[in-house]
Enzyme design. Structure first.
Site: not given
Ligand SMILES: *Cc1c(COP(=O)(O)O)cnc(C)c1O
Length: 359
Positions: A171, A195, A102
């Protein structure tokens, strides 16, 4: 039919209470005579829902008044472009720490617009640790410093934040509201909802006001934070139903006692699993102990066939989505807020049984 223990990395399990509540309000919301899905986003009923979602984010994360809270679309991945476009216009330069896919994707996207200085990477050991940072490698003229706080795929997380002189951007897709985070230490935080916060389709962004005043000239309207902030996340039609479910999740978090309480439960859950992995003769964790994630726990047996056998037998026993990410292999148990302690305890019992049978 009964519900399984779902260890999916995302979209992931939601609290059953939240699903039941959404079900009870599905056809008629309050006195509106319609479903939230059918409502105008300009209606009074909907305005109350989104206002309450924002108020709960502010309360649960203790968001300072000089920060904007936005509910956007495009997932975490759209943030990879929005961040450089909106925050990178002064010196067109930013520092990135590469701790997994990511972070790598975020840096690659930023490179389309600005100069990216990769200050450190843990690629040498399959991202199984958080690299130690040396401040002398930071760019003093960076517009921001970027980290991926919790690495969903590799199962690592920061336990101390980099000390930067420029705004820190993180993030927090896979750790939002799972542990206490001091928002005031950051310039911008973002999280895809799927999530820990709700269904896919909503991205939570928390940004310091002064950082989002201007964007690069080329920035499309929909990618300008200021447009969304000035319009209360209603410049265009927001993901109305997703924000509604997110609000229900936030109410659930509040009922549970808030983020600090959930953190205690999450630490307990993670400890149950890591303690077992450390004592097991068959399974082992893949991450160095000091950087282990509370949310995503990758592990292996060291034998691919045995891994596959474990995943299949676990599935048959009601523990699903334990297969590791396709780039890593092995197994991964994602134990987000909605996973009860009992789910982890039962998984460990199952692992012990599997170990006894296969060692
Ligand atoms: C899942 C995830 C993303 C990507 O989110 P999308 O909403 O699928 O774009 C980004 N960062 C992290 C840490 C994630 O876990």
């Amino acid at each position: 039919m009964s519900r399984v223990y779902n260890f999916s990395a995302g979209p992931s399990m939601l609290p059953e209470e939240v699903l039941k509540k959404a079900q009870s309000e599905m056809v008629e919301y309050g006195t509106s005579g319609m479903s939230v899905m059918e409502m105008s986003h300009r209606s009074k009923d909907y305005q109350e829902i989104i206002d309450s979602a924002e108020a709960l984010v502010r309360e649960l994360m203790n968001v300072p008044d000089n920060y904007k809270v936005m509910f956007l679309q495009g997932g975490g991945s759209t943030q990879f472009a929005m961040i450089p476009l909106n925050l990178g216009l002064k010196n067109k330069k930013a520092d990135y720490v590469i701790t997994g896919q990511w972070a790598k994707k975020a840096a690659a996207e930023a490179e389309k617009f600005i100069t990216v200085n990769k200050v450190a990477s843990s690629a040498d050991k399959t991202f199984s640790y958080i690299p130690k940072l040396d401040k002398s490698t930071f760019s003093s003229d960076a517009d921001y410093f970027y980290i991926c706080y919790n690495n969903t795929i590799y199962g690592t997380r920061y336990t101390t934040l980099p000390e930067t002189d420029v705004p820190l951007v993180a993030d927090i897709s896979s750790c939002v509201m799972s542990e206490v985070i001091d928002v005031s230490k950051f310039g911008l935080l973002f999280a895809g909802a799927q999530k820990n916060l709700g269904p896919a389709g909503v991205t939570l962004v928390i940004a310091r006001e002064d950082l989002i005043e201007n964007a690069m000239d080329i920035t499309p309207t929909m990618l300008q934070y200021k447009i969304h902030a000035d319009n209360g996340s209603m410049y265009n039609t927001p993901p109305t139903y997703g924000i509604y479910v997110l609000k229900l999740v936030l109410e659930w978090i509040k009922e549970k006692g808030g983020v600090a309480e959930l953190q205690k439960i999450n630490e307990k859950k993670a400890k149950i699993l890591y303690d077992f992995l450390d004592s097991s003769k068959l399974f082992k964790g893949t991450v160095v102990p000091e950087d282990r994630s509370l949310m995503n726990v990758p592990f292996v047996t060291g034998n691919e066939e045995l891994d596959a056998k474990f995943v299949a037998e676990a599935k048959a026993a009601g523990f699903v989505n334990l297969k590791g990410h396709r780039t890593v292999g092995g197994m991964r148990a994602s134990i987000y807020n909605a996973m009860p302690v009992e789910g982890v305890e039962k998984l460990v019992e199952f692992m012990k049984k599997f170990e006894a049978e296969n060692l």
